[in-house]
Scaffold this motif. Structure first.
Motif, PDB file in Angstrom:
ATOM      1  N   ASN A 155       3.887   1.687  -1.130  1.00 27.98           N
ATOM      2  CA  ASN A 155       4.663   1.533  -2.464  1.00 27.98           C
ATOM      3  C   ASN A 155       3.696   2.238  -3.513  1.00 27.98           C
ATOM      4  O   ASN A 155       3.969   3.101  -3.959  1.00 27.98           O
ATOM      5  CB  ASN A 155       5.044   0.145  -3.008  1.00 27.98           C
ATOM      6  N   PHE A 156       2.364   1.861  -3.264  1.00 24.69           N
ATOM      7  CA  PHE A 156       1.469   2.551  -4.156  1.00 24.69           C
ATOM      8  C   PHE A 156       1.214   3.946  -4.050  1.00 24.69           C
ATOM      9  O   PHE A 156       1.158   4.514  -4.950  1.00 24.69           O
ATOM     10  CB  PHE A 156       0.057   1.731  -4.094  1.00 24.69           C
TER      11      PHE A 156
ATOM     12  N   GLY B  47       0.786  -1.071  -0.439  1.00 24.87           N
ATOM     13  CA  GLY B  47       0.194  -0.202   0.025  1.00 24.87           C
ATOM     14  C   GLY B  47       0.798   1.192   0.070  1.00 24.87           C
ATOM     15  O   GLY B  47       0.491   2.165  -0.862  1.00 24.87           O
TER      16      GLY B  47
ATOM     17  N   LYS C 269       4.125   5.883  -5.061  1.00 27.84           N
ATOM     18  CA  LYS C 269       4.234   6.437  -6.547  1.00 27.84           C
ATOM     19  C   LYS C 269       3.123   7.241  -6.938  1.00 27.84           C
ATOM     20  O   LYS C 269       3.231   7.897  -7.984  1.00 27.84           O
ATOM     21  CB  LYS C 269       4.225   5.158  -7.250  1.00 27.84           C
TER      22      LYS C 269
END
Lengths: 380, 323
Positions: free
Chosen positions: A163-164, A161, A167
């Motif tokens: 990481n998402f 989550g 980004k």
């Protein structure tokens, strides 16, 4: 004689003695490994390990304090849950969720005046950690889901989550595949960099230590007070000892489970904030699909500190100290993994040493009883 | 239509690669916990088993290859895992120590030791141990030609997949149909009662931990072989996932199998989504897909855990003298 007996029998002395024995065994094993890999430098290598952070002068000591900060925080997180009979193996996820939230606040709420921004970001990190800790707490309290499995799932959900979210937000530095600098919200130094530095010519080479270590120490003291001096802490511990008995005594065990996980999550989330609210050149969250190791490092720290907040301060400092020794060990071409092995041996033998401690305690107790009996006989 | 079949075959073949190591390691954990010893060292034991076996392959692959080598490596993995787990057994059973402590110690020691030994023993002094994968079976003779079942089970597979299914059958049989299994379960539920009937609790628990060590070590090898070409001192948290599968499967062999299949299938679908019709067109990024197995597991657990109960004496050291 009596006083010596009381000293030998006291819990604190037993714990300290058992820890010292475990550390000596760990160092002995480390020495053997050094001997096998390179006998000529083994003695010097052992010296470097034992000297720990001191090999680097005042800067080395500062580095020890710097690396000890997240260890103490996650150690407190795991240890606090242990006291309530819960195994918080989810500190890793709580830490990274907290870290991202702190960075997000630091990046997006810059209208907050500078001296306050770090504090707001740190509080946000702690709050996010609390939410992430509350999930396994709720699952355990309401749905009887084992906290270990819920924590493991939350670790991965948190990691992917974050990481998402990195980004897809303005916190992403796509060139370096990591989060952006948040120097504007860096944890203040509070003058510690003026104490912990070494001179390199005319230039003062300051350690990375910051006010985080003081915050960690204050939180450890707070946790000690909560656990040992408040009704709330007593209820939590009672639940840890015997859930059914505490329910019988009128303690709301579900509430205790939830609060315990929330507090554990808060501490781990704050650990993330303290780590990543760093000045330029400090740590950033890199976008990789690996769970944060710092969360897991809290487990051995909590175990070595016997889940006692004060003990965790010392075990966190010790692990950071000896790891710093491992860092300097690389100058002699030794591998720093030796330190992990030594710490593992110390943890393993702390289990042995607890046994020795119990033997001493029961031995002195028996001695005291037989002496009392003898005294009674004499009275007759 | 043919497309869809191909996709399903592909998914199932991939699923085995995720599910079988989880299954083997979780079954190992089951033997330990049903005997009354919590084993959070599964991760560390996997690392040790994988390291020893891959190092063995690395050293011997010049002389042999294929299934014979893999089977020898399986023995090395199981043996080294069992040996390593002895450390946990001794602390947990003889010394009656906190089982989380020695488990954590093993988890910490394993990767450090693997890196250290690899760098000491290898000529190039790197921590990665490389190997050549000569173990893939493209099609099992005869069985691979069976319609439907052939592509699902007997094509693009590894001998370890069948080994895993064999272990499942064996584990269920041993646990429920043998005297040893009954004693094992008794020691995990009420060791005092078992002791009063003349069962040697210490010996049974040793057996439980050693079996878990052997299976976890084997699971490490089974995990690494199809997914990589070198071993880098990690099994990527699979030991902890196996622990989750063990709890998900409520400490019972068949449920563990279903849990491992569920998790493996979820993981396959979400990591292969870009090659799947329908899914690849959805506006969802890979990070979100990767969260799905863990979220669905949590949701399923929420509905199935109401009566979940660990073996009663699991984690409690047995002291013959206590009341």
């Amino acid at each position: 004689m009596r006083r010596i007996q009381r000293l030998l029998g006291s819990a604190g002395f037993g714990s300290a003695l058992s820890s010292v024995v475990a550390i000596l065994v760990g160092l002995a094993v480390g020495f053997i490994i050094l001997l096998i890999s390179n006998p000529r430098q083994a003695v010097a290598g052992l010296g470097t390990i034992a000297a720990g952070g001191f090999s680097g002068g005042m800067k080395g000591v500062g580095q020890v304090l710097y690396f000890a900060t997240p260890l103490i925080m996650t150690g407190l997180s795991v240890g606090f849950a242990f006291k309530t009979g819960l195994f918080n193996i989810g500190a890793s996820g709580q830490l990274i969720v907290g870290a991202f939230t702190g960075i997000y606040v630091a990046t997006n709420m810059q209208w907050i005046p500078g001296p306050l921004l770090w504090l707001v970001a740190l509080l946000a990190a702690a709050a996010a950690g609390a939410v992430w800790g509350a999930i396994p707490g709720l699952f355990k309290a309401l749905l009887n889901v084992h906290e270990v499995i819920a924590c493991i799932m939350c670790n991965y959900i948190g990691m992917y989550g974050v990481n998402f979210l990195i980004k897809n937000s303005n916190t992403y530095d796509s060139l370096k595949n990591q989060t952006v600098d948040v120097a504007q919200a860096a944890i203040p130094k509070w003058g510690l960099d003026k104490i912990f530095f070494t001179m390199k010519g005319k230039y003062a080479d300051a350690a990375s230590v910051n006010g985080g270590i003081l915050i960690a120490l204050a939180l450890a003291a707070l946790m000690y007070i909560v656990l040992n001096k408040t009704t709330f802490g007593y209820e939590l511990k009672a639940c840890g000892f015997n859930r059914s008995a505490s329910r019988y005594a009128g303690i709301n065990e579900k509430r205790s489970i939830l609060f315990s996980m929330v507090i554990a999550g808060t501490l781990a989330g704050a650990a993330g904030g303290l780590m990543y609210l760093a000045p330029a050149g400090g740590q950033h969250i890199t976008v990789v699909e690996v769970l944060s190791a710092q969360g897991f490092n809290g487990i051995p720290v909590a175990l070595l500190g016997l889940s006692n907040p004060i003990g965790i301060i010392f075990s966190g400092l010790f692990v950071a100290y000896i790891s710093q020794g491992g860092y300097y060990l690389q100058r002699m071409d030794y591998m720093p993994e030796i330190i992990d092995i030594i710490i593992a041996v110390i943890i393993y033998f702390s289990a042995f040493a607890l046994l020795v401690k119990n033997l001493i305690a029961s031995g002195t107790k028996k001695l005291a009883i037989s002496r009392e009996q003898a005294a009674e006989e004499a009275d007759k | 239509m043919n497309d869809w079949l191909g996709v399903i075959y592909f998914l199932v073949q991939q699923m085995w690669l995720f599910s079988i190591p989880l299954l083997i390691v979780a079954l190992g954990g089951m033997f330990s916990e049903r005997s009354g010893v919590v084993n959070i060292a599964l991760e560390g034991i996997m690392v040790v088993g994988a390291f020893c076996a891959i190092f063995f392959i690395n050293q011997t692959q010049a002389y042999m290859s294929g299934q014979g080598l893999l089977l020898l490596a399986v023995l090395v993995a199981a043996g080294s895992g069992a040996l390593f787990s002895l450390l946990h057994a001794y602390a947990a059973i003889n010394l009656r120590s906190d089982q989380t402590i020695s488990g954590t110690a093993l988890n910490m020691a394993a990767p450090a030791t693997a890196i250290y030994v690899a760098r000491m023993l290898q000529a190039n002094h790197v921590q990665q141990v490389a190997f050549t994968n000569t173990f893939r079976i493209f099609k099992v003779p005869l069985l691979g030609d069976i319609p439907v079942l052939g592509p699902l089970l007997f094509q693009n597979t590894y001998i370890t997949t069948f080994l895993g299914l064999l272990i499942l059958a064996g584990a269920a049989f041993v646990l429920y149909k043998t005297r040893f299994g009954l004693r094992l379960r008794a020691c995990g539920e009420h060791p005092q009662a078992a002791d009063s009937m003349g069962v040697n609790v210490y010996r049974v628990r040793y057996a439980g931990v050693l079996i878990s060590g052997a299976l976890a070590g084997l699971g490490g090898l089974v995990f690494v072989v199809p997914t990589s070409t070198d071993f880098n001192a990690t099994v990527a948290g699979y030991g902890f996932l196996a622990l989750a599968v063990l709890i998900f499967g409520q400490w019972r062999p068949l449920r563990i199998f279903l849990a491992a299949l569920f998790f493996g299938l979820m993981k396959t679908i979400t990591s292969a989504y870009s090659g799947l019709p329908v899914l690849k067109d959805l506006p969802i990024t890979s990070d979100v897909y990767k969260m799905i197995p863990y979220i669905t597991t949590l949701i399923v657990l929420a509905f199935t855990s109401k009566n979940s109960q660990a073996p009663r004496a699991s984690g409690v050291p047995y002291d013959r003298g206590s009341r």
